[in-house]
Design a protein around this motif. Structure first.
Motif, mmCIF file in Angstrom:
data_model
loop_
_atom_site.group_PDB
_atom_site.id
_atom_site.type_symbol
_atom_site.label_atom_id
_atom_site.label_comp_id
_atom_site.label_asym_id
_atom_site.label_seq_id
_atom_site.Cartn_x
_atom_site.Cartn_y
_atom_site.Cartn_z
ATOM 1 N N THR A 183 24.540 -12.880 62.457
ATOM 2 C CA THR A 183 24.873 -14.096 63.203
ATOM 3 C C THR A 183 23.646 -14.635 63.938
ATOM 4 N N GLN A 184 22.922 -13.746 64.611
ATOM 5 C CA GLN A 184 21.749 -14.189 65.370
ATOM 6 C C GLN A 184 20.604 -14.592 64.449
ATOM 7 N N LYS A 185 20.531 -14.009 63.255
ATOM 8 C CA LYS A 185 19.514 -14.449 62.289
ATOM 9 C C LYS A 185 19.750 -15.898 61.892
ATOM 10 N N GLU A 186 21.016 -16.260 61.717
ATOM 11 C CA GLU A 186 21.333 -17.645 61.383
ATOM 12 C C GLU A 186 21.118 -18.559 62.585
ATOM 13 N N GLN A 187 21.448 -18.076 63.780
ATOM 14 C CA GLN A 187 21.265 -18.890 64.982
ATOM 15 C C GLN A 187 19.790 -19.176 65.235
ATOM 16 N N LEU A 188 18.944 -18.204 64.962
ATOM 17 C CA LEU A 188 17.525 -18.374 65.238
ATOM 18 C C LEU A 188 16.890 -19.428 64.321
ATOM 19 N N LEU A 189 17.544 -19.719 63.199
ATOM 20 C CA LEU A 189 17.032 -20.782 62.317
ATOM 21 C C LEU A 189 17.117 -22.153 62.974
ATOM 22 N N ARG A 190 17.931 -22.290 64.003
ATOM 23 C CA ARG A 190 18.091 -23.574 64.696
ATOM 24 C C ARG A 190 16.987 -23.854 65.697
ATOM 25 N N VAL A 191 16.179 -22.855 66.012
ATOM 26 C CA VAL A 191 15.163 -23.009 67.058
ATOM 27 C C VAL A 191 14.069 -23.939 66.564
ATOM 28 N N PRO A 244 6.261 -34.221 65.051
ATOM 29 C CA PRO A 244 7.672 -33.782 65.074
ATOM 30 C C PRO A 244 7.759 -32.269 65.265
ATOM 31 N N PRO A 245 8.843 -31.780 65.873
ATOM 32 C CA PRO A 245 8.982 -30.327 66.070
ATOM 33 C C PRO A 245 9.172 -29.610 64.743
ATOM 34 N N VAL A 246 8.741 -28.348 64.753
ATOM 35 C CA VAL A 246 8.904 -27.514 63.566
ATOM 36 C C VAL A 246 9.780 -26.327 63.944
ATOM 37 N N SER A 247 10.380 -25.728 62.933
ATOM 38 C CA SER A 247 11.246 -24.570 63.187
ATOM 39 C C SER A 247 10.400 -23.341 63.518
ATOM 40 N N LEU A 248 11.041 -22.390 64.205
ATOM 41 C CA LEU A 248 10.346 -21.144 64.546
ATOM 42 C C LEU A 248 9.917 -20.410 63.281
ATOM 43 N N LEU A 249 10.759 -20.437 62.254
ATOM 44 C CA LEU A 249 10.418 -19.767 61.004
ATOM 45 C C LEU A 249 9.176 -20.397 60.366
ATOM 46 N N GLN A 250 9.119 -21.719 60.382
ATOM 47 C CA GLN A 250 7.978 -22.412 59.795
ATOM 48 C C GLN A 250 6.705 -22.158 60.596
ATOM 49 N N GLN A 251 6.835 -22.109 61.929
ATOM 50 C CA GLN A 251 5.659 -21.859 62.762
ATOM 51 C C GLN A 251 5.109 -20.458 62.528
ATOM 52 N N CYS A 252 5.981 -19.491 62.331
ATOM 53 C CA CYS A 252 5.527 -18.123 62.038
ATOM 54 C C CYS A 252 4.760 -18.076 60.724
ATOM 55 N N THR A 253 5.262 -18.763 59.711
ATOM 56 C CA THR A 253 4.559 -18.769 58.424
ATOM 57 C C THR A 253 3.255 -19.548 58.510
ATOM 58 N N LEU A 284 14.673 -11.991 57.328
ATOM 59 C CA LEU A 284 15.180 -12.386 56.015
ATOM 60 C C LEU A 284 16.069 -11.334 55.361
ATOM 61 N N SER A 285 15.962 -10.079 55.760
ATOM 62 C CA SER A 285 16.767 -9.034 55.118
ATOM 63 C C SER A 285 18.240 -9.221 55.460
ATOM 64 N N ASN A 286 19.103 -9.118 54.430
ATOM 65 C CA ASN A 286 20.550 -9.261 54.570
ATOM 66 C C ASN A 286 20.950 -10.621 55.117
ATOM 67 N N CYS A 287 20.121 -11.660 54.871
ATOM 68 C CA CYS A 287 20.452 -13.009 55.343
ATOM 69 C C CYS A 287 20.014 -14.018 54.292
ATOM 70 N N PRO A 288 20.855 -14.315 53.281
ATOM 71 C CA PRO A 288 20.467 -15.265 52.224
ATOM 72 C C PRO A 288 20.128 -16.649 52.742
ATOM 73 N N ILE A 289 20.750 -17.096 53.837
ATOM 74 C CA ILE A 289 20.461 -18.430 54.379
ATOM 75 C C ILE A 289 19.022 -18.485 54.874
ATOM 76 N N ALA A 290 18.582 -17.430 55.552
ATOM 77 C CA ALA A 290 17.197 -17.392 56.027
ATOM 78 C C ALA A 290 16.227 -17.363 54.854
ATOM 79 N N VAL A 291 16.587 -16.640 53.794
ATOM 80 C CA VAL A 291 15.734 -16.612 52.596
ATOM 81 C C VAL A 291 15.607 -18.019 52.005
ATOM 82 N N ASP A 298 20.160 -16.037 46.928
ATOM 83 C CA ASP A 298 21.473 -16.436 46.399
ATOM 84 C C ASP A 298 21.356 -17.512 45.315
ATOM 85 N N ASN A 299 20.121 -17.781 44.822
ATOM 86 C CA ASN A 299 19.860 -18.734 43.735
ATOM 87 C C ASN A 299 20.324 -20.144 44.073
ATOM 88 N N SER A 300 20.276 -20.498 45.350
ATOM 89 C CA SER A 300 20.668 -21.850 45.733
ATOM 90 C C SER A 300 19.559 -22.865 45.487
#
Length: 966
Positions: free
Chosen positions: A453-461, A470-479, A509-516, A560-562
């Motif tokens: 749940t928190q892995k998905e929530q953190l994608l909103r940061v 424009p602001p960037v996501s925390l995931l994008q800033q880390c990369t 990213l582990s056990n979180c296909p949305i984050a992947v 998840d091949n999305s």
């Protein structure tokens, strides 16, 4: 004595062989002298020579000294000298030996002499028996000698003491010695005795060691005490560390509560002596021994709860937020609080509520995180804060949600007055200090640990990197930071920042296909990872390559091949073309082969000698161990195997849904059966209550009959004795209390009858409910047969799940049989209950039977009422007669008493009058006599009166005659 003077005077002047001859002569005197004084003097001389000539005295005199201990026990002085001499021979505490070679030779000499001494186990047993002597000159040297033996050859001596009868118990008596020197040395002896020996540790603990040691610590002043407190704390650590039995005994004995006063140190800036710091350090370590993560989870959890309940955790948090605390004590306190709250929800919730004494108050977590991301703070303190944050989030989804929520747009403080934990972590994550980057990344990874749940929530940061953009996501800033590599000038290790970010991304990213999917959506990420893995870099960069391979493998395994451009098969083809499968697997193995990987996987606490060693996190090593194998299999799998695996997953999901459906159905049936069982049990209880009520009513009626019969007999006897007075007694009547009591009892019988009728009505309603539940269970049975047909159809459709469905059907059949058995038992039970039956006719007949019994009881009650009326009238007449006679007797008795008082008073008055008359007569006679003497004539009345007086009293008449004669 001249011989001794020669020996003592010639020690330094004579050659070496002279001293050996002197020692030989002294040994001969010890062995051959018949006088005790000579032997005592010789042993004293050997004691004075034993320090300087340790080897010579040990070789020649040890056997003789042991013989003295055996034969001369009656003389405490010579025993004391012998023990001191043996101590000097065996002990290595020589101040003169400073050089390394001499010190090594001394240690070898002590161990050799110890081995000679304990070769005969009777020598150690003899020494234990000597410790029972209360004489100071025997007990103290004995304690020192046994301590030295344990220091030289501990395991061998421990084994001898362990098999010796009451060996450990004798040594425990030393703690109760009133002489502090012996008591303190006894603590040192027990330290050496309990080191690395679980059996002795248990015996010492059950000999009430905890109670005595805690008493000594309290007497010495707790943390303000001296070195004695330190020795007691070391002994407590020996008893508790890695000893689950003693830890449980310590907790069950309520000794954790007695640790709270140790940490009442206050906020004073002075008074922190070196000894106090040492004592507090050991006290904190002792708390950590009880809640260590290496202990069994149940034992650790119970100790954590006990520490919260007794207020120990609150006391530690007070020290944590206090001012003027030394840095090493503060660091150890943080580590201690960490392990007290680790995995314990109650303690974690309390720690989240702790505030620092600042204006305005700030949460303790925020204050600690400020220290962690501050590069000016000591390294060990920053490691301790990181450990505390990790322990706070360990198995604490509530705390993880609170930390992540401080980063979400809806909860960020717009005014900027307060700094949140999330803002501090982001600040540390993007600072120019590599150590802060690593700590912040690891802390944020722990906020996501095993929490999808928190892995998905953190994608909103979203982060505002610069003004106007424009602001960037925390995931994008880390990369982005990861791709920049060494372009940014940072302080500290070159790879520390990248390792920390890669560990954060792998955890995220582990056990979180949305984050992947979010990660792959950025088209620059996959080329960057493949480029890093494909290059041939130096040893320092191999770890980064391995982590990049792990991140790419996670993106494949949890995909998840999305995204059509980054499906599993396409990523595998990319790896095979750009890197090669074998090369990819080899780079992936660089992680677990790293020298610091195994070190980090041993303990949860991040304990590093220097910042350069801070590479791996303990929880991340678990993740690597879990994913390395599955990623390797996923890379080598073909597309067909993937399709089969997907199909198997779908069928498994279908099967899981079917199984869940049947489980829910079985659960409902279990609940229904439980309800039926409860209803049966309530009916049993009600039946028993009704039977007891009927029995009580029958016994009460029998008692009433007995009372009536007894009253008849009593009234018959009273009529025989008091027949003549019946008419008179009935005239003075009293209130008939007995009849009122009988009427009350009859009213109780009526109320009981009404209660029985209401209970019968309740039973009828319960029987109706039971019938309805029975019909419901029959319907469930019919539905279960339909479900079995559905199972048969599903067996044909799903051949691969045949065995599992068969087992499920067997389970359902078994439950049905259990249900039928319960119904049969219920039917059998209903036959045994008089008011509960199978159909309405039986219930009606049994209800009629009960009503017939109640009507018979009512008829009998009416007859008894009539008898009661007749008997009450007769009894009333008798009571009236008795009361009237009793009142008459009481009146006559009162009149008699009054008359007796009047008679007594009249007698007293009469006596007083007689006394007065006698006095008056005496005065009259005396006056007459005087008149006669004077020649005065006496009247006739006076003579008559005198004559009458003479007739009454002869003595007065004789006196008058004598006067006349004169």
């Amino acid at each position: 004595m001249n011989f001794l003077r020669g020996v003592m005077g010639g020690q330094s002047a004579g050659p070496q062989h002279t001293e050996a001859e002197t020692i030989q002569k002294l040994c001969d005197r010890v062995a051959s002298s018949t006088l005790l004084d000579d032997r005592r003097n010789a042993v004293r001389a050997l004691k004075s020579l034993s320090k300087k000539y340790r080897l010579e005295v040990g070789i020649q005199a040890m056997e003789h000294l042991i013989h003295v201990l055996q034969t001369d026990r009656s003389d405490s002085e010579i025993i004391g000298y012998a023990l001191d001499t043996l101590y000097n021979i065996i002990s290595n505490d020589e101040e003169e030996e400073v050089e390394e070679n001499s010190t090594r030779q001394s240690e070898d000499l002590g161990s050799q002499f110890t081995e000679i001494f304990i070769k005969q186990q009777e020598n150690v047993t003899l020494l234990l028996s000597l410790l029972e002597e209360f004489d100071f000159h025997v007990r103290w040297p004995g304690v020192k000698l046994l301590t030295s033996l344990l220091k030289q050859l501990g395991p061998q001596v421990q084994q001898i003491i362990l098999v010796s009868p009451m060996g450990v118990s004798r040594l425990m008596d030393l703690l109760a010695d009133s002489r502090e020197v012996i008591r303190n040395d006894g603590v040192l002896l027990l330290q050496a005795l309990t080191r690395s020996n679980g059996a002795i540790q248990k015996i010492v603990a059950f000999e009430n060691a905890f109670e005595r040691l805690l008493d000594i610590i309290t007497e010495e002043g707790n943390s303000d005490g001296g070195i004695v407190v330190e020795d007691c704390l070391i002994l407590l650590q020996n008893l508790l560390k890695n000893n689950n039995s003693n830890q449980n005994f310590f907790k069950e004995g309520s000794y954790i509560q007695r640790m709270k006063p140790w940490f009442e140190v206050g906020d004073e800036n002075s008074g922190w002596s070196a000894q106090k710091v040492t004592n507090l350090h050991l006290m904190l370590q002792l708390v950590r021994v009880l809640v260590s993560p290496t202990n069994p989870p149940g034992a650790t959890s119970s100790c954590q709860k006990a520490m919260f309940q007794c207020g120990l955790l609150q006391q530690l948090c007070t020290i944590l937020m206090a001012t003027g605390v030394p840095a090493d004590i503060l660091t150890e306190t943080i580590n201690t609080v960490s392990e007290v709250i680790r995995g314990c929800q109650v303690n974690q919730d309390y720690f989240a509520s702790v505030n620092a004494p600042s204006n305005p108050p700030r949460p303790a977590i925020v204050v600690l995180l400020m220290s962690m991301v501050n590069e000016r703070q000591p390294f060990v303190l920053r490691c301790a804060v990181l450990y505390c944050f990790q322990c706070f989030l360990y198995k604490n989804q509530k705390g993880q949600g609170e930390i992540v929520s401080t980063l979400l747009p809806s909860t960020i403080d717009a005014t900027g007055n307060s700094v949140s934990a999330g803002q501090l972590l982001c600040g540390g994550l993007f600072s120019t200090d590599s150590l802060s980057n690593w700590c912040a990344a690891v802390a944020l990874a722990h906020a996501l640990q095993e929490n999808a749940t928190q892995k998905e929530q953190l994608l909103r940061v979203q982060l505002a990197t610069s003004i106007g953009n424009p602001p960037v996501s925390l995931l994008q800033q880390c990369t982005n930071i990861l791709s920049q590599g060494d372009k940014i000038d940072r302080r500290g290790s070159k790879i520390q920042t990248r390792v920390g970010l890669l560990m954060l991304l792998c955890t995220w990213l582990s056990n979180c296909p949305i984050a992947v999917t979010h990660f792959l959506h950025n088209s620059a990420n996959v080329p960057f990872l493949t480029g890093q893995i494909a290059e041939n870099l130096g040893e320092e960069e191999q770890l980064v390559q391995g982590l990049c391979a792990l991140l790419l493998g996670i993106s494949i395994y949890f995909n998840d091949n999305s995204l059509e451009s980054y499906m599993k098969e396409k990523l595998k083809q990319l790896i095979e073309k750009r890197i090669g499968k074998e090369n990819f697997i080899e780079k992936l193995g660089f992680i677990s082969k790293h020298e610091l990987y195994s070190r980090a996987s041993q303990k949860p606490q991040p304990n590093f000698p220097s910042p350069e060693y801070m590479i791996f996190d303990h929880e991340f090593t678990k993740l690597v161990k879990e994913l390395e194998g599955v990623i390797t299999k996923a890379i080598y799998k073909s597309s067909e195997e993937d399709k089969k695996e997907e199909e198997v997953k779908k069928t498994l999901e279908q099967h899981d849904s079917i199984v869940t459906h049947y489980k829910n159905m079985i659960r409902e049936q279990d609940l229904q059966l439980e309800e039926l069982k409860q209803q049966i049990s309530t009916l049993k209880c009600q039946n028993e209550q009704l039977q007891t009520a009927v029995t009580q009513q029958a016994s009460q009626i029998q008692q009433q009959k007995d009372q009536y019969n007894l009253l008849k007999v009593q009234l018959g006897k009273d009529n025989q004795h008091q027949g003549p007075y019946n008419n008179g007694a009935q005239m003075n009547g009293i209130q008939p209390e007995e009849i009122s009591r009988l009427r009350e009892e009859i009213e109780e019988l009526k109320s009981n009858r009404e209660l029985l009728q209401t209970q019968l009505a309740e039973k009828d309603s319960l029987i109706e409910n039971l019938k309805s539940s029975q019909t419901a269970s029959d319907m469930n049975e019919q539905s279960s047969t339909k479900d079995s047909e559905q199972i048969a159809e599903l067996k044909q459709e799903l051949a691969t799940l045949k065995s599992q469905l068969n087992s499920q059907s067997v389970e359902i059949t078994r439950l049905h049989t259990e249900k039928h058995e319960l119904l049969q038992k219920m039917e059998a039970f209903t036959k045994s209950i008089p008011v509960q039956g199978e159909n309405e006719s039986i219930i009606a007949s049994k209800t009629t039977d009960v009503e017939g019994r109640l009507s018979a009881l009512l008829q009998e009650t009416k007859e008894l009422k009539n008898e009661v009326k007749a008997l009450s009238e007769e009894r009333t007449a008798m009571k009236e007669q008795l009361d009237s006679s009793n009142s008459t007797i009481a009146i006559l008795q009162n009149e008699k008493d009054k008359l007796q008082l009047e008679v007594t008073d009249s007698k007293k008055e009469q006596d007083d009058l007689l006394v007065l008359l006698a006095d008056q007569d005496q005065k009259i006679l005396s006056l007459k006599n005087k008149l006669k003497d004077l020649g005065h004539p006496i009247e006739e009345e006076d003579e008559l009166e005198s004559g009458d007086q003479d007739d009454e009293d002869d003595e007065n008449e004789d006196g008058i005659k004598d006067q006349d004669h004169i």
